[in-house]
Design an enzyme around this catalytic site. Structure first.
Site, PDB file in Angstrom:
ATOM      1  N   GLU A  33      64.469  14.973  48.549  1.00 29.52           N
ATOM      2  CA  GLU A  33      63.468  15.970  48.147  1.00 29.52           C
ATOM      3  C   GLU A  33      63.364  16.094  46.635  1.00 29.52           C
ATOM      4  O   GLU A  33      64.392  16.155  45.943  1.00 29.52           O
ATOM      5  CB  GLU A  33      63.839  17.333  48.748  1.00 29.52           C
ATOM      6  CG  GLU A  33      62.664  18.123  49.237  1.00 29.52           C
ATOM      7  CD  GLU A  33      61.978  17.449  50.419  1.00 29.52           C
ATOM      8  OE1 GLU A  33      60.909  16.842  50.195  1.00 29.52           O
ATOM      9  OE2 GLU A  33      62.495  17.527  51.539  1.00 29.52           O
ATOM     10  N   GLY A 124      54.542  23.033  54.353  1.00 32.75           N
ATOM     11  CA  GLY A 124      55.331  21.977  53.731  1.00 32.75           C
ATOM     12  C   GLY A 124      55.363  20.704  54.544  1.00 32.75           C
ATOM     13  O   GLY A 124      56.249  19.871  54.377  1.00 32.75           O
ATOM     14  N   SER A 126      52.655  18.671  54.658  1.00 29.99           N
ATOM     15  CA  SER A 126      51.667  17.797  54.019  1.00 29.99           C
ATOM     16  C   SER A 126      50.288  17.843  54.641  1.00 29.99           C
ATOM     17  O   SER A 126      49.659  16.814  54.878  1.00 29.99           O
ATOM     18  CB  SER A 126      52.170  16.347  53.965  1.00 29.99           C
ATOM     19  OG  SER A 126      53.302  16.268  53.172  1.00 29.99           O
ATOM     20  N   SER A 127      49.783  19.040  54.884  1.00 23.85           N
ATOM     21  CA  SER A 127      48.399  19.153  55.338  1.00 23.85           C
ATOM     22  C   SER A 127      47.444  18.635  54.269  1.00 23.85           C
ATOM     23  O   SER A 127      46.420  18.021  54.590  1.00 23.85           O
ATOM     24  CB  SER A 127      48.069  20.604  55.688  1.00 23.85           C
ATOM     25  OG  SER A 127      48.321  21.468  54.592  1.00 23.85           O
ATOM     26  N   GLU A 160      45.226  14.484  44.063  1.00 29.54           N
ATOM     27  CA  GLU A 160      45.952  15.753  43.977  1.00 29.54           C
ATOM     28  C   GLU A 160      46.423  16.024  42.553  1.00 29.54           C
ATOM     29  O   GLU A 160      46.401  17.156  42.085  1.00 29.54           O
ATOM     30  CB  GLU A 160      47.133  15.753  44.953  1.00 29.54           C
ATOM     31  CG  GLU A 160      47.734  17.128  45.123  1.00 29.54           C
ATOM     32  CD  GLU A 160      48.319  17.364  46.504  1.00 29.54           C
ATOM     33  OE1 GLU A 160      49.098  18.322  46.626  1.00 29.54           O
ATOM     34  OE2 GLU A 160      48.005  16.623  47.449  1.00 29.54           O
ATOM     35  N   ASP A 172      54.193  12.011  50.131  1.00 28.54           N
ATOM     36  CA  ASP A 172      53.424  12.588  51.235  1.00 28.54           C
ATOM     37  C   ASP A 172      52.272  11.680  51.651  1.00 28.54           C
ATOM     38  O   ASP A 172      52.066  11.406  52.840  1.00 28.54           O
ATOM     39  CB  ASP A 172      52.876  13.962  50.838  1.00 28.54           C
ATOM     40  CG  ASP A 172      53.983  14.962  50.564  1.00 28.54           C
ATOM     41  OD1 ASP A 172      55.152  14.651  50.829  1.00 28.54           O
ATOM     42  OD2 ASP A 172      53.671  16.065  50.078  1.00 28.54           O
ATOM     43  N   TYR A 222      55.933  24.299  41.211  1.00 29.95           N
ATOM     44  CA  TYR A 222      56.145  22.861  41.430  1.00 29.95           C
ATOM     45  C   TYR A 222      55.948  22.101  40.112  1.00 29.95           C
ATOM     46  O   TYR A 222      56.798  21.300  39.706  1.00 29.95           O
ATOM     47  CB  TYR A 222      55.179  22.368  42.495  1.00 29.95           C
ATOM     48  CG  TYR A 222      55.382  20.944  42.945  1.00 29.95           C
ATOM     49  CD1 TYR A 222      56.045  20.651  44.120  1.00 29.95           C
ATOM     50  CD2 TYR A 222      54.878  19.872  42.207  1.00 29.95           C
ATOM     51  CE1 TYR A 222      56.215  19.341  44.561  1.00 29.95           C
ATOM     52  CE2 TYR A 222      55.043  18.568  42.628  1.00 29.95           C
ATOM     53  CZ  TYR A 222      55.714  18.313  43.806  1.00 29.95           C
ATOM     54  OH  TYR A 222      55.877  17.010  44.223  1.00 29.95           O
TER      55      TYR A 222
END
Length: 390
Positions: A33, A124, A126-127, A160, A172, A222
């Site tokens: 992660e 969390g 990953s939509s 993104e 992702d 983030y």
């Protein structure tokens, strides 16, 4: 909702049937992660749920964005596809259109689209990446741009980063584009070399626990972690030039960590990344060797590092993991995804699943006031075109 109902919804909204149907999955990361944008290893797998996209060409020179998950409906002229919409969900798919245009591909005609996803938003899982990848896969097919799955993943990440403003890594989108049923992806995020590793868990299931404390990666936390890691690279590079933190082994880090003495936060962030890369490598070796108990121990250690050194967990994720650790039959449990809310992922023996859901759910709700959801994960395939009429 099934695909037949989706097609009926498209016909009702647009007055004509869809011409094509696409799907791209969400993902769960088993371990590794906040290593992806640091050039390290990750170990995600695609899930059986994700995002569906129906489309039809139109002669109106507009792209219509509709989602059954969102109230906002937006119509964008072809010459406005590179202009972001403030705080709108359509920036995720529009960012993909933008990337195709930047690569020199033309959008010569309009598209009517209908999107629906069963990835829980903000969990969390990953939509957003699922939406980006299904859009990229659709554009690649409709406009015959002949891009491979790795390029589609890169486009999703760029969308993104540049259009939405979240400095995410490649994991992702890569998992959503390249997943394979019953396999996890051991991915080197620096080189994009990857290996599909069979996930053979005899008598054990992958259980996802949704805290219903939604993470918001665009809130700045983030991006702050990304900046802190860059600061660590800058400080370490004064004594040993590196491009990414993941270039350092744990032994290397001990030799250069004094360079971080002036910035305790950067020191903690770097320590997590370096140790997490090693844990991920060790976890994959353990899985291949059939040592699931070792894999679980590494998952637990990952959560502790994310809690203490990377500081991306919080009350909800910590409570969910800590309550899971108390259950007999739980092999390992950790937060998954960007953090700041979302989900945990656990390896749970079959006979302990009902007890896990009952006891962990009750304890979590008592401590947080939130009612969680639990999903037994099925590891699915990556992005694809589906047949209409089914």
């Amino acid at each position: 909702m099934n695909t037949q109902e989706l097609q009926e919804a498209f016909l009702k909204l647009y007055g004509k049937p869809a011409e094509a149907l696409y799907f791209s999955p969400g993902r769960v990361n088993l371990i590794g992660e906040h290593t992806d944008y640091n050039g390290g290893f990750v170990f995600p797998c695609a899930l059986s749920f994700g995002t569906y996209l129906l489309c039809r060409k139109n002669d109106d020179k507009v792209v219509r964005f509709r989602s059954l998950n969102q109230k906002e409906y937006v119509e964008v002229a072809l010459d406005k596809l590179q202009t972001p919409h403030p705080k709108s969900w359509i920036n995720y798919p529009m960012g993909v259109f933008d990337q195709f245009i930047k690569r020199g591909f033309s959008i010569p005609f309009g598209l009517d689209q209908l999107i629906w996803g069963d990835v829980p938003n903000g969990a969390g899982l990953s939509s957003s990446a699922s939406l980006e990848v299904v859009t990229g896969y659709m554009l690649n097919d409709v406009f015959q741009t002949h891009l491979n799955r790795v390029e589609i993943a890169k486009i999703g990440q760029k969308a993104e980063n540049e259009f939405v403003g979240v400095n995410c890594g490649i994991m992702d989108q890569f998992a959503s584009a390249n997943g394979e049923k019953d396999h996890a992806i051991f991915l080197d995020c620096n080189t994009l070399d990857f290996e599909l590793v069979p996930v053979k868990l005899e008598g054990v299931k992958v259980l996802i626990s949704n805290t219903h404390s939604p993470h918001k990666l665009d809130s700045g936390a983030y991006n702050q972690r990304v900046a802190e890691c860059k600061k660590a690279v800058e400080l370490i590079s004064k004594v040993r030039p590196i491009q990414y933190l993941a270039e350092l082994t744990e032994a290397d880090f001990k030799e250069v960590e004094s360079a971080l003495a002036s910035d305790p936060v950067a020191h903690k962030r770097a320590r997590h990344v370096v140790s997490e890369v090693q844990r991920t490598t060790d976890a994959v070796k353990s899985l291949k060797a059939g040592d699931i108990d070792k894999f679980g121990q590494l998952m637990n250690a990952s959560h502790v590092s994310l809690r203490d050194d990377y500081e991306v967990t919080g009350l909800e994720l910590d409570t969910m993991a800590e309550e899971a650790w108390k259950i007999d039959g739980v092999i390992g449990s950790r937060m998954t995804g960007g953090g700041f809310g979302g989900c945990t992922v656990s390896l749970v023996k079959d006979e302990a699943i009902d007890s896990f859901i009952e006891k962990v759910g009750a304890a979590y709700q008592a401590k947080t006031g939130l009612k969680p959801d639990f999903y037994v994960a099925e590891i699915g395939n990556g992005a694809c075109r589906l047949k209409l009429g089914e």
